[in-house]
Motif scaffolding. Structure first.
Motif, PDB file in Angstrom:
ATOM      1  N   VAL A 180       0.834  -1.205   0.000  1.00 34.56           N
ATOM      2  CA  VAL A 180       0.000   0.000   0.000  1.00 34.56           C
ATOM      3  C   VAL A 180       0.866   1.253   0.000  1.00 34.56           C
ATOM      4  N   ARG A 181       1.948   1.247   0.738  1.00 40.20           N
ATOM      5  CA  ARG A 181       2.837   2.415   0.737  1.00 40.20           C
ATOM      6  C   ARG A 181       3.426   2.653  -0.649  1.00 40.20           C
ATOM      7  N   ALA A 182       3.726   1.552  -1.369  1.00 43.00           N
ATOM      8  CA  ALA A 182       4.275   1.702  -2.715  1.00 43.00           C
ATOM      9  C   ALA A 182       3.232   2.198  -3.709  1.00 43.00           C
ATOM     10  N   LEU A 183       1.968   1.814  -3.502  1.00 43.23           N
ATOM     11  CA  LEU A 183       0.903   2.197  -4.432  1.00 43.23           C
ATOM     12  C   LEU A 183       0.275   3.547  -4.098  1.00 43.23           C
ATOM     13  N   ARG A 184       0.547   4.036  -2.890  1.00 42.11           N
ATOM     14  CA  ARG A 184      -0.162   5.220  -2.386  1.00 42.11           C
ATOM     15  C   ARG A 184       0.048   6.449  -3.257  1.00 42.11           C
ATOM     16  N   GLU A 185       1.209   6.568  -3.886  1.00 40.64           N
ATOM     17  CA  GLU A 185       1.527   7.777  -4.649  1.00 40.64           C
ATOM     18  C   GLU A 185       1.350   7.588  -6.149  1.00 40.64           C
ATOM     19  N   MET A 189      -4.248   6.907  -7.843  1.00 40.10           N
ATOM     20  CA  MET A 189      -4.649   7.239  -6.474  1.00 40.10           C
ATOM     21  C   MET A 189      -4.811   8.747  -6.308  1.00 40.10           C
ATOM     22  N   ILE A 190      -3.879   9.492  -6.879  1.00 38.93           N
ATOM     23  CA  ILE A 190      -3.978  10.954  -6.805  1.00 38.93           C
ATOM     24  C   ILE A 190      -5.239  11.428  -7.507  1.00 38.93           C
ATOM     25  N   GLY A 196     -12.563  13.201  -4.936  1.00 36.45           N
ATOM     26  CA  GLY A 196     -13.309  13.178  -3.686  1.00 36.45           C
ATOM     27  C   GLY A 196     -13.679  11.799  -3.186  1.00 36.45           C
ATOM     28  N   ALA A 197     -12.969  10.750  -3.614  1.00 34.27           N
ATOM     29  CA  ALA A 197     -13.273   9.393  -3.139  1.00 34.27           C
ATOM     30  C   ALA A 197     -13.004   9.290  -1.641  1.00 34.27           C
ATOM     31  N   SER A 198     -13.843   8.538  -0.954  1.00 34.12           N
ATOM     32  CA  SER A 198     -13.689   8.363   0.495  1.00 34.12           C
ATOM     33  C   SER A 198     -12.488   7.476   0.798  1.00 34.12           C
ATOM     34  N   ASP A 199     -12.057   7.504   2.059  1.00 31.22           N
ATOM     35  CA  ASP A 199     -10.915   6.677   2.457  1.00 31.22           C
ATOM     36  C   ASP A 199     -11.212   5.193   2.266  1.00 31.22           C
ATOM     37  N   LEU A 200     -12.425   4.758   2.618  1.00 34.90           N
ATOM     38  CA  LEU A 200     -12.767   3.345   2.460  1.00 34.90           C
ATOM     39  C   LEU A 200     -12.736   2.927   0.988  1.00 34.90           C
ATOM     40  N   ARG A 201     -13.232   3.779   0.127  1.00 34.59           N
ATOM     41  CA  ARG A 201     -13.200   3.462  -1.303  1.00 34.59           C
ATOM     42  C   ARG A 201     -11.765   3.404  -1.804  1.00 34.59           C
ATOM     43  N   LEU A 202     -10.949   4.347  -1.378  1.00 34.94           N
ATOM     44  CA  LEU A 202      -9.551   4.347  -1.802  1.00 34.94           C
ATOM     45  C   LEU A 202      -8.843   3.072  -1.354  1.00 34.94           C
ATOM     46  N   MET A 203      -9.115   2.645  -0.115  1.00 34.62           N
ATOM     47  CA  MET A 203      -8.427   1.470   0.413  1.00 34.62           C
ATOM     48  C   MET A 203      -8.914   0.172  -0.225  1.00 34.62           C
TER      49      MET A 203
END
Length: 298
Positions: A180-185, A189-190, A196-203
């Motif tokens: 997840v840390r590698a995919l976060r940026e 994802m940006i 405006g996607a929620s945190d749950l949707r992003l995860m």
């Protein structure tokens, strides 16, 4: 322009369907992984349907054929000290041990995925605190932690499965956190955050599907680890209790007869080895097939 277009075509990532086909071809070329799949399917089907096809059940006592050696009488794989059919007990024990393996894998993977997702997504103090907790749990040898928890509870199928799951989620959490840390940026994802996607949707809709490959490999290996853990604690008397058979307590019951009836220990020990090796082979095959570097050009 044509040279630039051809270079872009070479470096462009393959579409998902093409990647899946390549992964399947790589897995099918892994002979040990294929052998592992067939052995696992055979064990699952044999344990699921085999006991109903046998003339004896796992509790039937035949005093006239106590300690019968394999292939030397009515019991195909022999009998134990009470005359109980070893094949029937082995298949019923397989139901227990494989159930523990699969259910503990599901529970440990679920816990590890959630903790790894939260840690990798939020990072900062939250991620550091969660990963330090994971490191603290990993400091304890799993078998000692498992035995301690098992000694404090009433041993049965449910408690042993939950305890094994609670001692096996840490590696999954570390793997998911790193992914997840590698995919976060990544750009997608940006873009999703900008929309405006929620945190749950992003995860769970953006990050988790892209981290599924190492999770699948880890889950496969966790089945083998759970089967071994169940065998450990049952062999030491803290796991599944007789008369319910499991591969581990079959070894426990056989230790008194290693010289007079060695098949009582050799056969369940061989089945444990075969099952664990098969899951490890499948895990190795999945790791090679799902390796993203295998899809890179050149």
């Amino acid at each position: 322009m044509s040279a630039q277009a051809s270079a872009a075509a070479v470096t462009a990532p393959a579409p998902p369907q093409a990647r899946r086909r390549r992964a399947l071809r790589r897995f099918l070329r892994h002979r040990l992984a294929l052998a592992g799949v067939f052995i696992i399917l055979f064990l699952v089907l044999a344990c699921a349907f085999g006991p109903s096809l046998l003339p004896y059940d796992q509790l039937h006592i035949d005093l006239r054929h106590r300690f019968q050696a394999p292939l030397m009488g009515p019991h195909i794989l022999g009998s134990d000290q009470l005359g109980r059919d070893l094949l029937a007990r082995l298949l019923m024990a397989g139901r227990i041990s494989l159930t523990v393996g699969f259910v503990a894998m599901i529970l440990s993977t679920a816990v590890g995925v959630v903790i790894g997702l939260v840690s990798g997504f939020y990072g900062g103090r939250v991620g550091a605190a969660l990963m330090r907790f994971v490191d603290a749990v990993l400091c304890f040898p799993s078998i000692f932690l498992l035995l301690t928890l098992a000694a404090l509870t009433t041993p049965n199928l449910l408690t042993i499965t939950v305890i094994i799951a609670l001692t096996a989620w840490m590696q999954v959490a570390r793997i998911v956190d790193g992914q997840v840390r590698a995919l976060r940026e990544r750009d997608y994802m940006i873009a999703a955050e900008a929309l405006g996607a929620s945190d749950l949707r992003l995860m769970f809709r953006e990050l988790l599907p892209n981290a599924v490959a190492p999770i699948v490999v880890s889950a496969t290996l966790n089945v083998a680890n759970a089967i071994l853990m169940e065998a450990y604690v049952s062999y030491l008397g803290y796991g599944i209790q007789p008369p319910t058979p499991s591969w581990g307590n079959m070894l426990n019951n056989a230790q008194e007869y290693l010289t007079s009836a060695p098949w009582l220990a050799i056969i369940p020990g061989a089945v444990i080895t075969l099952a664990v090796a098969s899951f490890n082979f499948v895990g190795d095959g999945l790791r090679d097939a799902l390796d993203p570097h295998m899809d890179l050009p050149g």
